[in-house]
Design a protein around this motif. Structure first.
Motif: not given
Length: 293
Positions: A198-221
């Motif tokens: 539970l802890e490991q998966t949720s932490t990894a998911l937050i990191s992946a979201i921050m990386d994806a948001q930086a890559a898309t420059q906040g355009s969403g989708g």
């Protein structure tokens, strides 16, 4: 197979009625069923335990443990004890329902004066102290056919010659078997590594979201979030920047809710899956719901 609970005033003749029922019921049962009786006497519990509530509580616990141990699909178990507390009868009922047994209650009725007379005439060392007897008479909670844990209820008066063995046999052999519900099912425990996942998966998911948001420059989708070499999930990001503090707050809420299921167990059989993929999918759904504009 079945559980038969006797109840009645102390010294009302319950054990005598149990002996009658045992003798009459034995030839009515199929050969594969055994007939057992558990009682205060068989467990070595003296009447003096009812003199003191502090001694009575562990004695009642010992009786309940013995009942649980003897209940089985090939056994008709008779409980010969005062069973004067409706909460204890309900506890027995729940245990029987969890085992998918048929149940019935036999209420042995005698007047208080007769109980006093019979108690005073006992010479087997099983007599109650006068003060204890009076206390138990006052505290007795009468069985009722209107409540499920006392039903079906068979009432046997002191004037009746014998117990209704044929009717009781029909109830325990052909009566309905109520399925376990959430109140009687044993909680299904999570695996030992569930909290780590539970802890490991949720932490990894937050990191992946921050990386994806930086890559898309906040355009969403819709984006694909890699959590490991073999695990990827898709998530629909909102068309705005999500802060790390927002995600961490939502993670704490998600983990707190699911920790309860890990530590306390769950009765929702089949509904909880602690695999990484399942946890990731649940966390994504939780985030999407809580990050809506």
């Amino acid at each position: 197979m079945a559980l038969i609970t006797f109840a009645g005033y102390p010294a009302s003749g319950k054990s005598a009625r149990v002996a009658e029922l045992t003798a009459q019921l034995a030839p009515l049962l199929p050969p594969h069923l055994s007939l057992r009786v558990v009682s205060d006497d068989s467990l070595g519990i003296p009447p003096t335990v009812y003199d003191d509530s502090r001694a009575e509580k562990p004695a009642r616990a010992a009786l309940f443990t013995a009942i649980q141990r003897l209940m089985a699909q090939d056994t008709v178990l008779i409980v010969d004890a005062p069973n004067y507390i409706k909460g204890f009868r309900y506890q027995i009922y729940c245990a029987a329902r969890e085992m998918k047994l048929r149940v019935c209650t036999v209420y042995v009725v005698a007047t208080p004066d007769l109980c006093r007379q019979w108690n005073a005439s006992r010479s087997d060392g099983r007599a109650y102290a006068s003060e204890t007897l009076e206390n138990l008479l006052v505290r007795f909670e009468e069985p009722s056919s209107m409540v499920r844990w006392d039903s079906p209820l068979f009432t046997v008066l002191w004037t009746e010659e014998s117990v209704p063995a044929a009717e009781i046999a029909q109830a325990i052999l052909t009566g309905s078997v109520k399925p376990p519900n959430s109140g009687t099912l044993a909680a299904a425990k999570a695996p030992s590594d569930a909290l780590h996942i539970l802890e490991q998966t949720s932490t990894a998911l937050i990191s992946a979201i921050m990386d994806a948001q930086a890559a898309t420059q906040g355009s969403g989708g819709l984006v694909t979030l890699p959590l490991s070499t073999s695990l990827k999930v898709q998530m629909k990001l909102p068309t705005r920047n999500i802060t790390l503090s927002q995600l961490q707050r939502l993670k704490r809420q998600f983990v707190t809710v699911h920790k309860k299921a890990i530590t306390l167990g769950t009765t929702e059989k089949g509904a909880v899956n602690w695999a990484e993929q399942s946890v990731a999918d649940k966390f994504v759904s939780y985030l999407e719901e809580n990050l809506k504009p």
